[in-house]
Enzyme design. Structure first.
Site, mmCIF file in Angstrom:
data_model
loop_
_atom_site.group_PDB
_atom_site.id
_atom_site.type_symbol
_atom_site.label_atom_id
_atom_site.label_comp_id
_atom_site.label_asym_id
_atom_site.label_seq_id
_atom_site.Cartn_x
_atom_site.Cartn_y
_atom_site.Cartn_z
ATOM 1 N N GLU A 1 -80.251 8.968 -45.372
ATOM 2 C CA GLU A 1 -81.199 7.871 -45.215
ATOM 3 C C GLU A 1 -82.444 8.280 -44.427
ATOM 4 O OE1 GLU A 1 -81.158 5.110 -46.620
ATOM 5 O OE2 GLU A 1 -79.111 4.618 -47.172
ATOM 6 N N GLU B 1 -59.664 18.560 -44.299
ATOM 7 C CA GLU B 1 -59.869 18.120 -42.919
ATOM 8 C C GLU B 1 -59.052 18.927 -41.921
ATOM 9 O OE1 GLU B 1 -57.141 14.602 -41.415
ATOM 10 O OE2 GLU B 1 -58.365 13.925 -43.089
#
EC number: 4.2.1.126
Length: 311
Positions: free
Chosen positions: A95, A126
């Protein structure tokens, strides 16, 4: 050699100490409740999130000041996480270019497992600190950069590995977790631990923990960009007008900043190639487009400083 029996037991013991993994007995029969009652209960629990973030504001502010100082020298902000935490980091990074006209390389989001992990689980990613090392090595970190490891539990190996690699590379490191006394906080130079308590669905850290992480990442990127001169007051004067909506917003921003007429704004935007910040300087500073560009370059993009220097 890894013990396939002992490893899960050890992990279960670790998870049992985390507030984000706690079970809420008051919700044991929530699946039998009316839908509106479930919604009310979720909403009531979510109210604790802003308060938990508020308790960490001094730490968030310290992190922002340290990050902005490095970015002003050409450094980058790198988020690294797995699952929800990683997706939120990628979202926040993505963004920044349209909102602040930031170079896409200036704020980077890394997720364990790469782009595929944005839409589906990448098994085992992960759990790999080595994978984080590889991802960060590709960026060529320097002491001007910042690595923010994001993990609700505060123990995710990928986030820990990212912080460890960043520290060894001389970068500033920040640990964002949702449990106290986390390994991530211990590994980082600066720690933000937003304790939101047990999740509505036990262990589902995309809920309150994810909301808390989103709020903190919003603060980190937004306030850092304010410090870098990417806004004028609360106006997005560095917005990149890449579509009709953003072109209309650019016009509105110039109007809000200057009070000029539509015709004056249109001329200023045309003269400056649609650059909002330059157009504001043309109108308020009474200068031409090339002078506006020069003044902004001389003052590192800070519009207030450029205005003060206008003849």
């Amino acid at each position: 050699m890894n013990d396939p029996v002992r490893e899960p037991a050890t992990l279960r013991a670790q998870l049992g100490t985390l507030a984000t993994e706690e079970f809420r007995p008051d919700l044991a029969d929530v699946d039998t409740w009316p839908t509106l009652d479930i919604a009310r209960a979720m909403n009531a629990g979510d109210r604790a999130v802003p308060e938990a973030v508020a308790a960490q504001l001094p730490r968030i502010a310290a992190a922002v000041d340290a990050i902005a100082a490095r970015m002003a020298r050409g450094g980058r902000l790198v988020y690294a996480g797995a699952g929800t935490a990683g997706r939120l980091g990628v979202l926040d990074a993505s963004e920044c270019p349209p909102t602040f006209n930031a170079d896409p390389s200036q704020v980077v989001g890394l997720i364990a497992g790469g782009p595929d992990a944005l839409v589906r689980s990448v098994e085992g990613a992960e759990d790999s600190a080595a994978l984080a090392h590889e991802d960060l090595k590709a960026l060529g970190l320097t002491e001007r950069d910042t690595v923010v490891g994001v993990s609700a539990s505060g123990r995710t190996p990928y986030a820990l590995g990212a912080v460890e690699y960043g520290r060894d590379a001389g970068a500033l490191t920040v640990g964002l977790a949702c449990n106290t006394g986390s390994a991530l906080a211990a590994a980082a130079d600066l720690a933000v631990e937003v304790v939101v308590g047990p999740e509505f669905i036990s262990g589902s850290t995309r809920l309150k923990s994810g909301t808390a992480q989103k709020l903190v990442l919003n603060m980190i990127s937004t306030i850092t960009m304010i410090r870098l001169g990417k806004t004028y007051g609360n106006l997005m004067v560095d917005v990149r007008a890449t579509n009709a909506k953003l072109r209309a917003r650019s016009h509105r921003i110039v109007a809000q900043a200057t009070g000029a007429s539509d015709e004056e704004i249109a001329r200023a935007l045309e003269a400056t190639g649609g650059e909002v910040k330059h157009a504001v300087l043309v109108l308020l500073g009474g200068v031409d487009a090339p002078t506006a560009a020069r003044l902004l370059a001389e003052h590192h993009g800070h519009l207030r400083a450029a205005l003060a220097a206008a003849p």
